[in-house]
Design an enzyme around this catalytic site. Structure first.
Site, PDB file in Angstrom:
ATOM      1  CG  ASP A 193      61.814  52.696  76.843  1.00 50.99           C
ATOM      2  OD1 ASP A 193      63.006  52.942  77.125  1.00 50.99           O
ATOM      3  OD2 ASP A 193      61.273  53.086  75.801  1.00 50.99           O
ATOM      4  CG  HIS A 246      58.318  50.652  69.368  1.00 46.03           C
ATOM      5  ND1 HIS A 246      59.176  50.661  68.287  1.00 46.03           N
ATOM      6  CD2 HIS A 246      58.576  51.781  70.059  1.00 46.03           C
ATOM      7  CE1 HIS A 246      59.929  51.733  68.326  1.00 46.03           C
ATOM      8  NE2 HIS A 246      59.582  52.449  69.399  1.00 46.03           N
TER       9      HIS A 246
HETATM   10  P1  AMP Z   1      61.298  55.152  69.378  1.00 43.21           P
HETATM   11  O1  AMP Z   1      61.824  54.287  68.251  1.00 43.21           O
HETATM   12  O2  AMP Z   1      61.625  56.602  69.213  1.00 43.21           O
HETATM   13  O3  AMP Z   1      59.826  54.946  69.618  1.00 43.21           O
HETATM   14  O4  AMP Z   1      62.044  54.776  70.703  1.00 43.21           O
HETATM   15  C1  AMP Z   1      62.619  53.530  70.965  1.00 43.21           C
HETATM   16  C2  AMP Z   1      62.518  53.276  72.430  1.00 43.21           C
HETATM   17  O5  AMP Z   1      63.148  52.031  72.684  1.00 43.21           O
HETATM   18  C3  AMP Z   1      63.196  54.305  73.345  1.00 43.21           C
HETATM   19  O6  AMP Z   1      62.226  54.765  74.291  1.00 43.21           O
HETATM   20  C4  AMP Z   1      64.331  53.534  74.008  1.00 43.21           C
HETATM   21  O7  AMP Z   1      64.544  53.934  75.330  1.00 43.21           O
HETATM   22  C5  AMP Z   1      63.814  52.110  73.921  1.00 43.21           C
HETATM   23  N1  AMP Z   1      64.838  51.072  73.872  1.00 43.21           N
HETATM   24  C6  AMP Z   1      65.950  51.028  73.106  1.00 43.21           C
HETATM   25  N2  AMP Z   1      66.619  49.876  73.288  1.00 43.21           N
HETATM   26  C7  AMP Z   1      65.909  49.159  74.180  1.00 43.21           C
HETATM   27  C8  AMP Z   1      66.049  47.865  74.781  1.00 43.21           C
HETATM   28  N3  AMP Z   1      67.094  47.079  74.502  1.00 43.21           N
HETATM   29  N4  AMP Z   1      65.124  47.453  75.672  1.00 43.21           N
HETATM   30  C9  AMP Z   1      64.077  48.241  75.977  1.00 43.21           C
HETATM   31  N5  AMP Z   1      63.869  49.457  75.441  1.00 43.21           N
HETATM   32  C10 AMP Z   1      64.770  49.915  74.556  1.00 43.21           C
END
Ligand code: AMP
Length: 142
Positions: A34, A103
């Site tokens: 993340d 995820h």
């Molecule tokens: P959620 O949909 O609430 O489970 O959270 C989405 C997660 O994806 C968050 O913890 C973000 O920090 C993470 N995130 C968003 N964009 C990216 C990316 N490009 N690469 C890695 N993590 C990401």
């Protein structure tokens, strides 16, 4: 519920159209760090199947996702010298989901150290690269 959006950011990562600090991949699952970790080693584990939430995934793909999650959790405990783990999974905006490809969050925890608030801190890419290298090495061949 809305249908799966082929252009969500994690779909682009899975297709190799956007970069990620990859730590694990097998036929059914893919995992990367993340970029806004709530603790060091915060990893996201995804099914390769194009599914929006836990409501959509088939039972066999879900079992494979959970197996991959456990594999990564075990390695993360060692690599990040964790005392425990927090496993989280959010569905739909009402459930806290922000990216609409299913995820699972695997977050190594230390005794007495609180999680950072969500999206409060963007990690240095060099730190993520080093962490991904160490976690991927621990996962190699499993
Ligand atoms: P959620 O949909 O609430 O489970 O959270 C989405 C997660 O994806 C968050 O913890 C973000 O920090 C993470 N995130 C968003 N964009 C990216 C990316 N490009 N690469 C890695 N993590 C990401």
């Amino acid at each position: 519920m809305p249908s799966y959006d082929q252009n969500n950011i994690f779909a682009k990562i899975l297709r190799g159209e956007l970069p990620a600090h990859k730590v694990f991949e097998n036929q059914k699952a893919f995992a990367f760090l993340d970029i806004m970790p709530r603790a060091p080693g915060h990893t996201l584990v995804l099914p390769k199947a194009p599914v929006r939430t836990i409501l959509d995934i088939g039972p066999e793909d879900l079992a494979d996702l959970m197996k991959a999650t456990q594999t990564i959790a075990r390695a993360a405990m060692i690599v990040f010298a964790a005392d425990g783990l927090t496993i989280q999974q959010f569905n739909e905006p009402a459930g806290g989901q922000v990216v609409f490809h299913l995820h699972i969050h695997v977050i190594p925890r230390k005794n007495g150290v609180a999680l950072k608030p969500p999206a409060s801190f963007k990690e240095d890419p060099a730190v993520l690269a080093d962490q991904a290298r160490r976690l991927a090495a621990a996962l190699k061949g499993v």
